[in-house]
Each structure stands twice: as structure tokens, then as C-alpha cells.
Design an enzyme around this catalytic site. Structure first.
Site, short mmCIF file in Angstrom:
data_model
loop_
_atom_site.label_atom_id
_atom_site.label_comp_id
_atom_site.label_asym_id
_atom_site.label_seq_id
_atom_site.Cartn_x
_atom_site.Cartn_y
_atom_site.Cartn_z
CD GLU A 153 2.61 5.48 -2.82
OE1 GLU A 153 3.65 5.60 -3.46
OE2 GLU A 153 2.27 4.42 -2.26
CD1 TRP A 154 -3.57 3.41 -5.61
CD2 TRP A 154 -2.21 4.74 -6.78
NE1 TRP A 154 -4.29 4.52 -5.99
CE2 TRP A 154 -3.48 5.35 -6.71
CE3 TRP A 154 -1.18 5.40 -7.47
CZ2 TRP A 154 -3.75 6.59 -7.29
CZ3 TRP A 154 -1.45 6.63 -8.05
CH2 TRP A 154 -2.73 7.21 -7.96
N GLY A 155 1.18 1.83 -3.25
CA GLY A 155 2.44 1.11 -3.04
C GLY A 155 3.52 1.51 -4.02
CG ASP A 156 2.61 3.49 -7.69
OD1 ASP A 156 2.31 2.28 -7.62
OD2 ASP A 156 2.05 4.29 -8.46
CG ASN A 157 6.37 6.86 -4.64
OD1 ASN A 157 7.33 7.13 -5.34
ND2 ASN A 157 5.12 7.14 -5.00
CG ASP B 230 -8.13 1.45 -7.91
OD1 ASP B 230 -7.30 1.76 -7.04
OD2 ASP B 230 -8.86 2.28 -8.48
CG ASP C 6 -6.52 8.28 -4.65
OD1 ASP C 6 -5.47 7.64 -4.83
OD2 ASP C 6 -7.61 7.96 -5.16
C1 GLA Z 1 -8.10 5.71 -7.10
C2 GLA Z 1 -8.17 4.88 -5.84
C3 GLA Z 1 -9.53 4.21 -5.76
C4 GLA Z 1 -10.63 5.26 -5.79
C5 GLA Z 1 -10.50 6.13 -7.01
C6 GLA Z 1 -11.44 7.33 -6.97
O1 GLA Z 1 -8.12 4.92 -8.24
O2 GLA Z 1 -7.15 3.92 -5.81
O3 GLA Z 1 -9.62 3.42 -4.59
O4 GLA Z 1 -10.56 6.04 -4.63
O5 GLA Z 1 -9.18 6.64 -7.15
O6 GLA Z 1 -11.32 8.15 -8.08
#
Ligand code: GLA
Length: 411
Positions: A189-193, A211, A156
Site C-alpha cells: 500500500e506504499w505506506g500512504d496510510n 516503487d 496492491d
Molecule cells: C505497483 C506496485 C509494484 C508492482 C506494480 C504492478 O506499482 O507497487 O510493486 O506490483 O504495481 O503493476
């Protein structure tokens, strides 16, 4: 040879040797895993921080008993909050309260079921839930995971001040390589970079969004950040043509699934079909011990899973984008294709699809179909539907539902 030239030759030779050495020593991500999108289960969507060894063992049992293992699911992944503190040597410990038998014993149990065990860490000082992160302990943690028998690492991006994402994920990839156990590396990394631009040789998949939340088209605010419904994630990177980055061993991750977590049957079906068509990892996020027959049937639909796991590994393209109607098209191996008709809207949608007016051309693979020249037969992968492409297709798609067809060249 004049001294000056000799120096130059020696220098060039030195540079050559160094390059060679670093090429030999250079780390790679594990190649024997993650070739197809990962299939498994993850604790976060249902259990949040409330994880313990009994629940994880029961989930492994349920994965086998429910038929999910047989359908291809293999990873049991523990998300955030399994951690205790680091010991005096800096070694990460499990929470003794929640995992009293230790992680190795749990891995042995999961392996005894023919499944694999995944774990979670974070590139920063602390995880998103405030547990110890791996920053500064990457090689030590990777070695610990390998000693425990871990098979999958979700990594993460919380609490990563002043860290360069490409560098941080490369460090953990190299640490996993040095630990000498094939561990699937899942970048979160959520696609931020823009990880799709740099992560193809680092991880086996990378998250493209924040998420997920179990709703169709909503955003759910948590203060400084939000979670997203199915359509929001579907549209989030729409203009970036992310499919160009995906392929065997490198996948766009649309997040763990919410099938069975409160959406309608149609929404669950669409969510699952879309994730499959887009070659996202298929990681269930519901309680497998208590899931309904309906959720189980969706998660174990072999025809839909086969689209996700198709060896050609080509992510679907959004071929028609017309208000409530979206059509996704996916080239499959053996000259076959999948078509997904999605009704995004709240009312029944009537579709009259004349194949012959809809030539398909995929610039990424160079494949195309001209239905005036070639006839395909098709079958529905949810409902029993059969036909061929010589006649227009008439569909009536309920709200938030899909029709998915598999097309095969007519003999
Ligand atoms: C982030 C991730 C989630 C999960 C939580 C755990 O938000 O994107 O998928 O793993 O952390 O804290």
C-alpha cells in the site's frame, strides 16, 4: 431475582457469549509463515507485465542452480499481469496465452523444486496494470489461490476508491484464513496510510514506500507518480522510528531488490546489506538465469543473510547520521551485534571510529554496549577484516559502499 436484574444478567450473559463466539471465529493471519523476513524472487522489476509460465519455471530452476535456494530463498513470486478474465461465475482465470498449463501445474512444478509460489492481486477493482482486482471477490479469490497451491499473496492498492485500507486488507486476511492454506500476506500500500500502525496483525509485511528504481539517490518520474532509488527509500520514513513496529511475523518492506539490475557493484552491495539490516523481505528482482557472478555473490552472502534472518528479529537503528556517513546498528541474538558503515557520498570516506567514545543504547530492546566495560571482537562480512573494540577502527570506504561488521563478546 427481581425481573429487572434478571434481564440485566441475561443481557450480560448474551454479550459475553457473543464476544466469546466472535473471539473463537475471529480470523488471524497465517502464523506458520513469514516469521522471518520472506526471501525469494519477484517478476516485476525485470519483466514488468511480460510474464509467462516458461519464464517462471526457468526462474525456479535458476534459483536452485544458482545456489540461491541453498542460501535461503524460497518464494518465486509472479507479480501483476498473470490474469485472464473472470468466468461467468466470477472465478478468476489465468491468461491462457501466457499460462497455458494453468496455475496449479505451475505451483506443482515450483513445489517439486522445494520452492513456493507467490501471486499478486489488488484490493481495488483493477490492479495497477489494469487486470481484474479482488474487490468484491476476496473470499472467492483466496479460495482459488488455495486450490491452486499458492503460498504467498502480494496485495496492491490501485483503483481502491472509497475503500478503507485497514478494512480492505483485513477482509483479504480473513479470506485467506477461511481458505485454510498458510499463505504469506504481503501488503503493498506504499505506506500512504501508515500501515505500520494497523497492519501488524493483518499482514506479514507492508511496503513503506512507492516503487523502487535501480539507482542510488534518484527519483524517476512517471507522470503522476515516481519511483525511488536506494537512498530515497532508506530515508523516506526516517523520522518515524519504523523499527518499533517490526518483529517476527511483521516486517517493514523496503520493496523488491534491484541487485543485478544496473547499479554499480558497491551500490548493489550497500543496497543488499541495508535491506538485510533493516529486516526487509529479501526479494530479488533481477533475471536469475543470466545474472553475473558478482550479483550472485552479493545475493548469496550467507553472513549478510544471517543478519536479516537473525532469530531476535530486531530491525537495525540508524545510530550515526552525519552527512555522508551513516552507521546502522542491529542487536542480534546471543549478545552479538552488527554494525554497518555506509558511505552515501561520491568520494572515498575516511572513518575513524573510536568504539570507546561510542556507547550504544537501544531503547527498543533495552540492550546496550559500553565498550569501556566490555570488549567485542569483530569480523568483516564482505571483506576480510578482523579486530577488537579496544582499538579505534580506521576505515576507508569507497563511494556508495559499505563495511559491515559482526561483533561478538570477547571470550
Ligand atoms: C505497483 C506496485 C509494484 C508492482 C506494480 C504492478 O506499482 O507497487 O510493486 O506490483 O504495481 O503493476
Amino acid at each position: 431475582m427481581p425481573v429487572k436484574i434478571m434481564h440485566k444478567v441475561t443481557l450480560m450473559f448474551g454479550v459475553f457469549c457473543l464476544t466469546l463466539l466472535s473471539a473463537i471465529a475471529s480470523a488471524e493471519k497465517s502464523s506458520g509463515v513469514g516469521q522471518m523476513p520472506a526471501m525469494g524472487w519477484n517478476s516485476w522489476n525485470t519483466f514488468d507485465c511480460d510474464v509467462d509460465e516458461t519464464t517462471i519455471r526457468e526462474m525456479a530452476d535458476a534459483m536452485v542452480e544458482s545456489g540461491m535456494k541453498e542460501a535461503g530463498y524460497e518464494y518465486i513470486n509472479i507479480d501483476d499481469c498473470w490474469h485472464g478474465e473472470r468466468d461467468t461465475n466470477g472465478n478468476i482465470q489465468v491468461s491462457k496465452e501466457h499460462f497455458p498449463s494453468g496455475m496449479k501445474a505451475l505451483a506443482d512444478y515450483v513445489h517439486s523444486k522445494g520452492l513456493k509460489l507467490g501471486i499478486y492481486s489488488d484490493a481495488g477493482d483493477t490492479t495497477c496494470a489494469g487486470r481484474p482486482g479482488s474487490r468484491g471477490h476476496e473470499y472467492q479469490d483466496a479460495k482459488t489461490y488455495a486450490d491452486w497451491g499458492i503460498d504467498y499473496l502480494k496485495y496492491d492498492w490501485c483503483d481502491t476508491e472509497n475503500l478503507n485500507p485497514e478494512g480492505a486488507y483485513t477482509t483479504m486476511r480473513d479470506a485467506l484464513h477461511a481458505a485454510e492454506r498458510p499463505i504469506l500476506f504481503s501488503i503493498c500500500e506504499w505506506g500512504d496510510n501508515q500501515p505500520w500502525e494497523w497492519a501488524t496483525d493483518i499482514g506479514h509485511s507492508w511496503r513503506i514506500s512507492g516503487d523502487i528504481y535501480p539507482c542510488w539517490d534518484c527519483g524517476y518520474g512517471w507522470g503522476s507518480w515516481s519511483s525511488w532509488g536506494v537512498l530515497k527509500i532508506l530515508d523516506m520514513r526516517k523520522d518515524l522510528n519504523l523499527r518499533q513496529y517490526a518483529g517476527p511475523g511483521r516486517w517493514n518492506d523496503m520493496d523488491m531488490m534491484e541487485v543485478g539490475n544496473g547499479m554499480t557493484e558497491a551500490e548493489d552491495r550497500s543496497h543488499f546489506s541495508l535491506w538485510a539490516m533493516l529486516n526487509s523481505p529479501l526479494i530479488a528482482g533481477n533475471d536469475l538465469r543470466t545474472m553475473s557472478k558478482q550479483a550472485r555473490e552479493i545475493l548469496t552472502n550467507q553472513d549478510i543473510i544471517a543478519l536479516n534472518q537473525d532469530p531476535a528479529g530486531v530491525q537495525a537503528m540508524r545510530y550515526i547520521d552525519a552527512g555522508d556517513l551513516n552507521v546502522f546498528v542491529k542487536p542480534l541474538s546471543n549478545g552479538e551485534w552488527a554494525f554497518l558503515f555506509l558511505n552515501r557520498g561520491d568520494d572515498i570516506l575516511t572513518v575513524n571510529h573510536d568504539w570507546q567514545f561510542n556507547v550504544v543504547k537501544d531503547d527498543l530492546t533495552g540492550r546496550s554496549i559500553d565498550f569501556n566495560k566490555a570488549t567485542f571482537t569483530y569480523r568483516g562480512l564482505w571483506k576480510n577484516l578482523k579486530g577488537n573494540t579496544q582499538k579505534p577502527l580506521q576505515l576507508s570506504i569507497p563511494a556508495h559502499d559499505v563495511v559491515v561488521l559482526r561483533l561478538k563478546p570477547a571470550a
